[in-house]
Design an enzyme around this catalytic site. Structure first.
Site, PDB file in Angstrom:
ATOM      1  N   SER A 193      -2.055  17.271   4.343  1.00  0.00           N
ATOM      2  CA  SER A 193      -1.049  16.220   4.176  1.00  0.00           C
ATOM      3  C   SER A 193       0.320  16.893   4.178  1.00  0.00           C
ATOM      4  CB  SER A 193      -1.252  15.498   2.839  1.00  0.00           C
ATOM      5  OG  SER A 193      -2.491  14.848   2.820  1.00  0.00           O
ATOM      6  N   HIS A 225       3.394   7.152   8.535  1.00  0.00           N
ATOM      7  CA  HIS A 225       2.726   6.979   7.229  1.00  0.00           C
ATOM      8  C   HIS A 225       1.389   7.723   7.131  1.00  0.00           C
ATOM      9  CE1 HIS A 225      -0.268   4.375   8.946  1.00  0.00           C
ATOM     10  NE2 HIS A 225      -0.697   3.933   7.798  1.00  0.00           N
ATOM     11  N   CYS A 252       0.886  -1.159   0.000  1.00  0.00           N
ATOM     12  CA  CYS A 252       0.000   0.000   0.000  1.00  0.00           C
ATOM     13  C   CYS A 252       0.930   1.218   0.000  1.00  0.00           C
ATOM     14  CB  CYS A 252      -0.864  -0.015   1.250  1.00  0.00           C
ATOM     15  SG  CYS A 252      -2.095   1.266   1.233  1.00  0.00           S
ATOM     16  N   ASN A 305       3.643  -0.478   3.372  1.00  0.00           N
ATOM     17  CA  ASN A 305       3.358  -1.844   3.846  1.00  0.00           C
ATOM     18  C   ASN A 305       4.254  -2.794   3.065  1.00  0.00           C
ATOM     19  OD1 ASN A 305       1.237  -0.909   5.384  1.00  0.00           O
ATOM     20  ND2 ASN A 305      -0.320  -2.175   4.408  1.00  0.00           N
ATOM     21  N   LYS A 309     -13.319   9.618  -4.255  1.00  0.00           N
ATOM     22  CA  LYS A 309     -13.335   8.172  -4.052  1.00  0.00           C
ATOM     23  C   LYS A 309     -14.187   7.616  -5.174  1.00  0.00           C
ATOM     24  CE  LYS A 309     -12.606   8.173   0.872  1.00  0.00           C
ATOM     25  NZ  LYS A 309     -12.255   6.858   1.394  1.00  0.00           N
ATOM     26  N   GLU A 363      -6.762  12.756  -4.121  1.00  0.00           N
ATOM     27  CA  GLU A 363      -7.086  14.098  -3.655  1.00  0.00           C
ATOM     28  C   GLU A 363      -6.411  15.148  -4.531  1.00  0.00           C
ATOM     29  OE1 GLU A 363      -7.860  14.161   1.071  1.00  0.00           O
ATOM     30  OE2 GLU A 363      -6.132  15.344   0.519  1.00  0.00           O
ATOM     31  N   ASN A 415      -9.714   3.831   3.577  1.00  0.00           N
ATOM     32  CA  ASN A 415      -9.019   5.124   3.614  1.00  0.00           C
ATOM     33  C   ASN A 415      -8.277   5.424   2.306  1.00  0.00           C
ATOM     34  OD1 ASN A 415      -7.037   3.243   3.867  1.00  0.00           O
ATOM     35  ND2 ASN A 415      -6.089   4.100   5.694  1.00  0.00           N
ATOM     36  N   HIS A 416      -8.523   4.626   1.271  1.00  0.00           N
ATOM     37  CA  HIS A 416      -7.844   4.879  -0.003  1.00  0.00           C
ATOM     38  C   HIS A 416      -8.552   6.003  -0.759  1.00  0.00           C
ATOM     39  CE1 HIS A 416      -6.108   0.575   0.210  1.00  0.00           C
ATOM     40  NE2 HIS A 416      -5.492   1.425   0.999  1.00  0.00           N
ATOM     41  N   PHE A 417      -7.762   6.863  -1.369  1.00  0.00           N
ATOM     42  CA  PHE A 417      -8.381   8.035  -1.994  1.00  0.00           C
ATOM     43  C   PHE A 417      -7.472   8.640  -3.043  1.00  0.00           C
ATOM     44  CE2 PHE A 417      -5.712   9.753   1.364  1.00  0.00           C
ATOM     45  CZ  PHE A 417      -5.064  10.783   0.699  1.00  0.00           C
TER      46      PHE A 417
END
Lengths: 134, 480
Positions: free
Chosen positions: B384, B402, B101, B329, B478, B209, B205-207
């Site tokens: 971020s 992370h 990931c 990961n 998303k 942006e 939580n995958h996105f």
């Protein structure tokens, strides 16, 4: 008897399934998983034959659910019911019964072995705690 | 239940649970956190999980936790463990189900002012082009042969086929493919799960942006990364999808069976591991490397589709360049200095980002002078960060945080927040949200996460990585 309930876990999905028998426990755990996938189903019914062998009952539960998850994801189907043709502590032969899906609301990544427990309570009800990685 | 008295304070931002705490610990456990954050960490199972990690065969120095640590299973999320090469443990649980990931950052030449009028259209177009993969999405099913090529040849293969640019290879960790990748170590099932998921985001939580560079902390490094104030950038966070999940499922099962053969006993089944140089260990490692190549390829294809959307809205000349892509990961064989001696280690990072210092040989030429870009996404609607690897990170095997780390369960978040209200609040702050699931929005509400500023302060002060820029979101996407 409730079929399953959702427990607290910070990042993933932890459920406790109940059953009057071991078979009933397995089928309620399957229902907990398929409900959690929050699928938008179509009217098209579907059936899948499965065979699973594992060293003991708790690993059998994980392997059974992993098999259903795999079939669900590659065939875009969701299984709310199961008919067992053979059931022991180490082996299952069964038919998963469900519907084709248009989409899933939740992507269950895997069934983990973390804090995995199966036991029978004093009143005879079987319980299993399972953590799904989502 | 832990309390502060169980810790030795190493510095303002580093705490140690000594080896004497539990008889099966092979090494101490160390936590990077502020005193205030420690209290939060005591509340869940994460410290017990970190201590379990210290029991891994062949573990070197200590098990580490980053400040965004939270409860997972086997390793905590935010956990790091390095084991001795070649016979120390390799553990799929130390990588996680979502193998490789990662986060990637794309930069544009535009400022916020120039993009504002097109923002909604861009967000809509990107949402259309980059599906989640859970619904109808993009209906392309690759053959097993094609999957094998992607698993073994990764991003360079896709560039050869006409997707993306040559520069994308150079700017990706490992140049978008792991040398050791071997598709024959992966089950047909895992490959099947990967056939229609290349170029999809997944859920949770995958996105994707659209963000703007709000503050620059380090002008010199920002310039090397190609970042400037008010610039529009795009961040993508996702992994190897069902293919990676199935590989982890397959190998945890294989390892649980093999452990007695190697005399390994562990406090948590999910920690299942074998010696790295055993046949099972080697096969897992080669499969994991192939999953990492798939994961980089996934984001490479997502980038391709984002670029298409970008051009559709802004015209043919508009382009997006890859700044960097780095996994959080993964397990890797790396050389580190241990007690003054250089040695090879198998470094597991689960919810932790590699952060190589300036001059590291594995960095792209253009970043060698300043260090590795660290991409730290936060929770939905919050800033971020872009940071850079530091030589002070040596003590942490050059690893940093992370993300912000969950502090509330998804279930609790759904009870606490309403998706509709969250969207409304974001809208008032000028942030567009394109997501079909209100429930998903509630689960990922920023209130369910730790404060990213606190996490960044710890890694910055502890020297694990230095702040370069802060990015604020303009549109959260998303896919369908």
């Amino acid at each position: 008897m409730e079929k399953y309930k959702i427990l607290e876990h910070k990042a993933d999905l932890k459920i406790r399934a109940f059953g009057k028998t071991k078979q009933n426990l397995f089928s309620n755990a399957l229902l907990a998983m398929s409900d959690s996938q929050r699928a938008e189903v179509s009217n098209q019914k579907t059936k899948r034959e499965i065979k699973v062998k594992s060293p003991n009952l708790s690993l059998l539960l994980v392997d059974f659910l992993s098999e259903a998850l795999y079939l669900s994801q590659v065939n875009k189907e969701v299984y709310k019911d199961v008919e067992f043709k053979k059931f022991s502590d180490t082996e299952i032969e069964a038919e998963l019964i469900g519907n084709e899906t248009k989409s899933f609301g939740e992507d269950i990544k895997a069934i983990t072995y973390h804090d995995l427990e199966i036991y029978q309570e004093g009143n005879g009800i079987w319980q299993a705690t399972i953590l799904f990685d989502i | 239940m832990f309390s502060k008295k169980d810790f030795i304070k190493i510095s303002e931002y580093l705490w140690e649970i000594p080896k004497s705490f539990r008889p099966d610990m092979q090494v101490p456990a160390r936590v990077y956190a502020s005193e205030k954050m420690l209290e939060d960490i005591f509340r869940d199972e994460s410290l017990n999980q970190l201590i379990n990690t210290t029991t891994l065969p062949g573990i070197v120095k200590y098990a580490l936790a980053m400040p965004d640590i939270h409860e997972g299973y086997s390793f905590p999320i935010g956990g790091v463990a390095a084991t001795k090469y070649p016979d120390g443990a390799i553990s799929p649980g130390g990588v996680g189900y979502d193998i490789s990931c990662s986060v990637r950052l794309l930069k544009s030449e535009y400022t916020e002012k120039e993009i504002r009028p097109y923002l909604d259209k861009l967000a809509t177009e990107i949402q259309k082009e980059v599906p989640s993969g859970l619904g109808r999405g993009r209906q392309i099913k690759l053959s097993i042969e094609e999957i094998n090529r992607i698993l073994e040849r990764g991003v360079p293969y896709l560039v050869e086929k006409g997707y993306g640019e040559k520069e994308d290879i150079e700017n990706c960790e490992e140049r978008g493919r792991m040398e050791e990748a071997d598709a024959s170590c992966i089950s047909e099932r895992a490959k099947n799960r990967g056939r229609d998921q290349l170029g999809t985001l997944g859920s949770g939580n995958h996105f994707c942006e659209i963000q703007k560079v709000e503050t620059i902390f380090d002008e010199k490094t920002a310039e090397v990364f190609g970042l400037f104030k008010d610039q529009i950038v795009i961040m993508v966070h996702c992994g190897s999808r069902g293919l990676g999940h199935q590989i982890a499922t397959d190998y945890i099962r294989i390892m649980m069976k093999a452990m007695p053969k190697y005399g390994i006993k562990l406090p948590d089944r999910e920690l299942a591991c074998v010696p790295f140089n055993s046949p099972e260990g080697q096969r897992y490692f080669k499969a994991m490397c192939a999953a990492a190549s798939y994961s980089w390829s996934n984001r490479h294809m997502i980038t391709h589709y984002i670029r298409e959307a970008w051009k559709n809205v802004l015209g043919g000349k508009a382009n997006l360049k890859l700044v960097y892509d780095v996994a959080h990961n993964i397990a890797k064989v790396e050389e580190h200095e241990v007690d003054g001696k250089k040695m090879k280690l198998i470094v597991h990072r689960k919810g932790a980002t590699r952060a190589f210092p300036p001059g590291h040989p594995d960095l792209p030429e253009k970043y060698k002078g300043v260090g590795q870009p660290v991409l730290l996404p936060s929770s939905m609607g919050t800033p971020s960060y872009i940071l850079v690897g530091q030589k002070e990170g040596k003590e942490a095997f050059y690893t940093t945080a992370h993300g912000s780390g969950r502090r509330m369960s998804r279930h609790a978040a759904i009870r606490r927040f309403s998706g509709g209200v969250v969207i409304q609040n974001l809208k008032q702050r000028g942030i567009i949200v394109k997501c079909h699931s209100l429930r998903g929005i509630a689960e990922e509400a920023s209130g369910a996460y730790k404060d990213v500023e606190e996490v960044v302060e710890v890694i910055h002060q502890a020297g694990l990585s230095k702040k370069v820029a802060r990015l604020t979101p303009l549109a959260v996407i998303k896919g369908e």
